[in-house]
Design a protein around this motif. Structure first.
Motif, PDB file in Angstrom:
ATOM      1  N   PHE A  94       0.847  -1.192   0.000  1.00 40.64           N
ATOM      2  CA  PHE A  94       0.000   0.000   0.000  1.00 40.64           C
ATOM      3  C   PHE A  94       0.885   1.245   0.000  1.00 40.64           C
ATOM      4  N   LEU A 108      -2.368  -0.064  -4.770  1.00 41.20           N
ATOM      5  CA  LEU A 108      -2.260  -1.454  -4.326  1.00 41.20           C
ATOM      6  C   LEU A 108      -1.475  -2.199  -5.391  1.00 41.20           C
ATOM      7  N   LEU A 120      -5.549  -4.447   4.605  1.00 43.93           N
ATOM      8  CA  LEU A 120      -6.037  -3.226   3.973  1.00 43.93           C
ATOM      9  C   LEU A 120      -7.055  -2.513   4.868  1.00 43.93           C
TER      10      LEU A 120
END
Length: 269
Positions: A94, A108, A120
């Motif tokens: 991320f 991503l 996430l």
């Protein structure tokens, strides 16, 4: 009249049990040998073109190499300021990036691995708590060769709950299970210089699972995927591209296919 059944002494029982065991071992050896030969014997050259060949209507199936970050060597340049590693990470990473014309995005990048949905969700919660809500990226950019389908669906649920948008930037690829994450965006934009590809879900062969159980599990998985697409506002008919493309190949969707299926709500200008 009295019927007499054959009598078996302990020696007979042991002998037959030994015979049955040997037969089972023999069957297992034959099955394993057949599987091994099927996996490792030389394969004839594939007639499907490599990713280096541009796609055209009716010519969209390409050989799939999940290790490559971009589908073509002559792929368009990435947006300024964004660099991708030469190989995809083993699981999603991320990174916050700034993209001209879009603003702040959360990129991503990498394969979709078990646990990525929880990671996430935790990451997004941290952004919300640590920054003003308007500073948390509203758009998720995707760069992935795919991975676990069930995990992709879970990630999609997380993003839809967070009311995020999704985008495929120029030069980036979203393959295999990744399009299911793309489907989760409230707005779903794809660059004409990006790539969205689908193929059959990959299932490891299980020599010990009866065929009807394997078929049943596959059908359940496909049903869950179709339900997910309907929930996201995407035409489940888009799965025709995956169901008809073997896992060693990938079907690259054209802009009109992306828009007609609502996998993309708009093409990125």
């Amino acid at each position: 009249m009295r019927l007499s059944l054959p009598r078996f002494d302990r020696f007979d029982v042991r002998r037959w049990l030994r015979v049955v065991l040997l037969v089972q071992v023999g069957i297992a050896v034959v099955m394993i040998a057949g599987d091994w030969l099927g996996r490792y014997r030389p394969q004839p050259p594939s007639a499907v073109p490599e990713m280096t060949t541009p796609v055209a209507p009716g010519d969209q199936r390409r050989r799939f190499d999940p290790a490559r970050p971009t589908p073509r060597r002559d792929a368009p340049a990435l947006p300024p300021g964004i660099e991708l590693p030469s190989n995809y990470p083993d699981r999603l990473t991320f990174e916050r990036e700034e993209v001209e014309g879009i603003g702040s995005v959360l990129l991503l990048n990498g394969a979709i691995a078990p646990g990525d949905a929880d990671r996430l969700e935790t990451y997004l919660a941290g952004l919300t708590e640590g920054d003003a809500p308007e500073k948390a990226p509203a758009t998720i950019a995707l760069s992935s060769p795919g991975g676990e389908v069930s995990e992709a669906l879970a990630i999609g649920r997380v993003l839809r709950e967070a009311e995020k948008n999704t985008v495929i930037l120029p030069g980036m690829a979203c393959m295999s299970a990744c399009p299911y994450i793309l489907a989760s965006g409230q707005e779903r934009r794809v660059s004409p210089d990006g790539y969205v590809g689908m193929h059959q879900h990959y299932y490891d062969e299980n020599l010990y699972m009866p065929a009807y159980f394997a078929v049943e599990e596959i059908q359940r998985g496909q049903g869950r995927t179709m339900e997910y697409l309907i929930d996201m506002g995407v035409d489940p008919g888009v799965m025709i591209y995956s169901l008809t493309t073997p896992p060693e190949d990938i079907y690259i969707l054209l802009p009109e296919e992306l828009l007609d299926s609502q996998l993309a709500t708009a093409m990125l200008e």
